[in-house]
Structures are given as C-alpha cells and as structure tokens.
Design a protein around this motif. Structure first.
Motif, PDB file in Angstrom:
ATOM      1  N   UNK A 135      50.955  95.491  68.159  1.00 44.62           N
ATOM      2  CA  UNK A 135      51.378  94.179  68.634  1.00 44.62           C
ATOM      3  C   UNK A 135      51.288  94.033  70.140  1.00 44.62           C
ATOM      4  N   UNK A 136      51.344  95.146  70.862  1.00 43.65           N
ATOM      5  CA  UNK A 136      51.194  95.115  72.310  1.00 43.65           C
ATOM      6  C   UNK A 136      49.743  95.347  72.714  1.00 43.65           C
ATOM      7  N   UNK A 137      49.085  96.317  72.062  1.00 44.88           N
ATOM      8  CA  UNK A 137      47.740  96.732  72.457  1.00 44.88           C
ATOM      9  C   UNK A 137      46.687  95.652  72.203  1.00 44.88           C
ATOM     10  N   UNK A 138      46.653  95.114  70.992  1.00 45.35           N
ATOM     11  CA  UNK A 138      45.578  94.193  70.618  1.00 45.35           C
ATOM     12  C   UNK A 138      45.560  92.933  71.487  1.00 45.35           C
ATOM     13  N   UNK A 139      46.663  92.180  71.599  1.00 47.14           N
ATOM     14  CA  UNK A 139      46.596  90.969  72.440  1.00 47.14           C
ATOM     15  C   UNK A 139      46.384  91.276  73.916  1.00 47.14           C
ATOM     16  N   UNK A 140      46.920  92.401  74.392  1.00 45.68           N
ATOM     17  CA  UNK A 140      46.716  92.753  75.800  1.00 45.68           C
ATOM     18  C   UNK A 140      45.243  92.956  76.100  1.00 45.68           C
ATOM     19  N   UNK A 141      44.562  93.718  75.249  1.00 47.57           N
ATOM     20  CA  UNK A 141      43.134  93.987  75.460  1.00 47.57           C
ATOM     21  C   UNK A 141      42.314  92.711  75.328  1.00 47.57           C
ATOM     22  N   UNK A 142      42.605  91.895  74.314  1.00 52.68           N
ATOM     23  CA  UNK A 142      41.834  90.672  74.101  1.00 52.68           C
ATOM     24  C   UNK A 142      41.985  89.707  75.275  1.00 52.68           C
ATOM     25  N   UNK A 143      43.221  89.460  75.686  1.00 55.18           N
ATOM     26  CA  UNK A 143      43.464  88.477  76.745  1.00 55.18           C
ATOM     27  C   UNK A 143      42.973  88.992  78.094  1.00 55.18           C
ATOM     28  N   UNK A 144      43.167  90.291  78.368  1.00 59.00           N
ATOM     29  CA  UNK A 144      42.678  90.849  79.626  1.00 59.00           C
ATOM     30  C   UNK A 144      41.154  90.772  79.698  1.00 59.00           C
ATOM     31  N   UNK A 145      40.496  91.023  78.575  1.00 60.41           N
ATOM     32  CA  UNK A 145      39.032  90.977  78.541  1.00 60.41           C
ATOM     33  C   UNK A 145      38.533  89.555  78.790  1.00 60.41           C
ATOM     34  N   UNK A 146      39.150  88.579  78.121  1.00 58.69           N
ATOM     35  CA  UNK A 146      38.744  87.191  78.331  1.00 58.69           C
ATOM     36  C   UNK A 146      39.050  86.752  79.757  1.00 58.69           C
TER      37      UNK A 146
END
Length: 360
Positions: A135-146
């Motif tokens: 729940x922390x890893x997935x959205x962090x990586x997605x939003x940081x990448x975008x």
C-alpha cells in the motif's frame, strides 16, 4: 503530531496548486488548502469506520487521472530531457533523492497501527506486513515516476516550464491533460481532491498521537482532537502557501523524519534484544500504568545519538553536514543511514544501563 500536521499542509498545498492552475488563480492556493482540509476534517469526524469505507475506494479516481495524464502528456515526456549526473555527483544526487522519498514513505510507520488494529486478531502477521508495504510501495513508485516524467516535459517545452513556475506541480499536470479538453478539466478537479484521501490518516492520526500525552488525554473527545489537527493544518498550509515556498516546509519535515528511523530502531531492538523476540515477555496490561513501565532513558539516549548522526549526514537547503560534504561536489544526504547506525549502536548500551539501575 508536528509531522502529520506538516504533511497534511504539504499535500493540501499540492492539491491547491492544481485548483489554482485549473482556475487561472481564481481559486487561490489558500482557498484550495481550506477546501481540502475542511473536507478531510468532515470525514475524520465521521470516525474510523467511514475512513475505512471511503479510503478503500477513493484511490480509483486518482489512478484514472494518472493513467490519462501519462497517455495525453506522453508526446512531451522525454527520458533524455534531463541528463543524469554520473560518478560521485550522480551518487550524491541519488542518495539525496532517496532520502526525500524515504522520509515521507517511512513516516506512515507511526500511523499504520492506528488502522491495522481493525484487522481480525487472528490475521497472519505476514499478510498485514505485505498489505501495508504494498500500500505504500506501489502508489509511491507510480506517482513518483509520473511526477518525474511530467517534470521532464518542463525541460523540453517552454510552455510547460512557464506553467510549472507559475503553479508548481499543478502546471505540468494541467498541460498534460489539456488534450483531453473538458474531460481533462474534470480530471484536474479529481487530481486536486486526491489530496483528501491522502490526508485523512494524517488528520485522524493527529488525534491518536495526542492521546499519548497521558490518561487525561484519553478523556478528551476524539472529535475535539481531530478539530485541533484540522485548525493547525489550515494555519500552516495557508501560511505556507501565502508566505514561504513549499520546499521550505518539505525541508523542515525531512528533518523531523529522522526521528522515525530512531523509532524503528528502538522498537525493533527492544523486541529482539531485550524481549528475545517473544510477545509473552510483554505485560500488555501495563500500557497505562506508568509505575510499571520504564521511563525511557534508553530511548532518550538513542534519540540524542541518532540526531547527532543526522546532523553529521544531512544535506538540506540551508545546511550540509560534515560527512555529507564528502560525497560529490555539493554533498549527499546520508542522514538516515547515519541516524540508523548511531541509534542502533547506542540504544542497547543505554537500555542495558536503564534496566540495570531502574529494574524496568
């Protein structure tokens, strides 16, 4: 409490910048902060059951926004727009960026138990761990990448650059969604309001943290504590949006984030070294009886030495530690690593002394 208030304010400012970009400043950032914080407060007042129900589904709309923005903005996104530094300077830049991301991601560790406590008592620990981590890893990586991709557009397109300088993060997002027309404007509103589910745990946990002041704090209605957190976030957010850059607040919160590393060390070493990794060695009925609990001298000592490590290794806007200066030309933020090392080495010593002389 300071940390949750600060992140509440930063997230609100990010959402408010999107509203300002969408409205061409007709909705100023302070007004956007007020709208977002007030909505968060209303949901938190409703209680933990409503928080779980809403946060379980509120992620869907922002996810759609990010997918559409990535697609419509793709022609302006260039992986080679910004040349990555190499060698010691590249290592320094990477370490400093990692420190920023780690600071806000790890801060959830102090709030996770407030919501995992609702899990059935027989839930396997590994399931709770992986659900929390994902729940922390997935959205962090997605939003940081975008976010990195959108910023690359500001380096290759003058219009995007102007939008970024005028509105912050809301500017490039507006430019990316512009090809979608009216639907893009609707998605901008959704993007702005996506700060709400992100801030709900911040505001609610403010009340949970406040109750740690002592048994007397438990008698204060949680609604009152949530309201105090709301007022604090509005004041900090509106003042930050009006009078000083968001980066200043982020720098301050990054400094506060070092205490989370020490918190992890103290809890982990207490459990594995002094409790033998056994839950049976805890007196769970003593949680509110101060005469049965250690005062915390060991933890206080670890905090002092941990922050000494942070001071030696941190690199922020207005200060670079002596060890941080040794990496690259401009230095690198290795404050978390040194905080970890200093507190991990000092806590066992201080805790052993505390047990020896206090018996607790």
């Amino acid at each position: 409490m300071v940390s949750t208030t600060g992140w509440n304010a930063i997230n609100s400012i990010s959402g408010a910048s999107v509203l300002a970009a969408l409205s061409n400043d007709k909705c100023p950032q302070w007004a956007g902060v007020l709208i977002i914080c007030t909505t968060v407060w209303i949901i938190c007042v409703l209680g933990i059951s409503w928080i779980h129900r809403l946060d379980a589904v509120l992620w869907v709309l922002p996810f759609i926004v990010w997918c559409v923005a990535a697609g419509t903005g793709a022609p302006h996104l260039h992986g080679a727009a910004i040349k990555s530094p190499t060698g010691p300077n590249g290592a320094a830049a990477a370490l400093s960026f990692m420190a920023v991301v780690f600071s806000f991601a790890v801060s959830w560790i102090n709030c996770a138990a407030d919501y995992n406590v609702r899990m059935p008592v027989n839930t396997p620990r590994y399931k709770i761990f992986w659900a929390t981590y994902a729940g922390i890893f997935v959205p962090t990586v997605l939003v940081q990448t975008l976010g990195a991709a959108l910023y690359s557009g500001t380096e290759s397109n003058a219009t995007w650059k102007h939008a970024y300088l005028a509105y912050g993060v809301g500017g490039p997002l507006k430019m990316a969604l512009e090809p979608a027309g009216g639907f893009g404007k609707f998605l901008m509103v959704i993007a702005a309001l996506s700060s709400i589910p992100n801030n709900i745990p911040n505001n609610y946990s403010f009340a949970m943290h406040a109750q740690n002041f002592g048994p007397w704090a438990l008698r204060i209605p949680r609604v009152a504590l949530v309201t105090c957190g709301y007022i604090a976030a509005v004041i900090v957010g509106c003042c930050a949006a009006k009078f000083f850059p968001e980066a200043t607040l982020q720098t301050f919160l990054s400094i506060i984030g070092y205490w989370t590393v020490i918190h992890i060390i103290v809890v982990a070493e207490e459990h594995f070294i002094f409790r033998g990794g056994r839950w049976s060695r805890y007196d769970l009925d003593a949680w509110s009886k101060s005469d049965l609990l250690p005062f915390g001298w060991g933890a206080i000592g670890a905090f002092c030495f941990g922050f000494l490590g942070a001071a030696l290794g941190m690199k922020i806007t207005w200060y670079t530690g002596p060890i941080a200066q040794l990496i690259g030309k401009k230095g690198a933020n290795i404050g978390h690593e040194l905080t970890f090392a200093f507190s991990a080495l000092s806590f066992p010593v201080f805790r052993w002394l505390e047990k020896k002389y206090t018996g607790k």
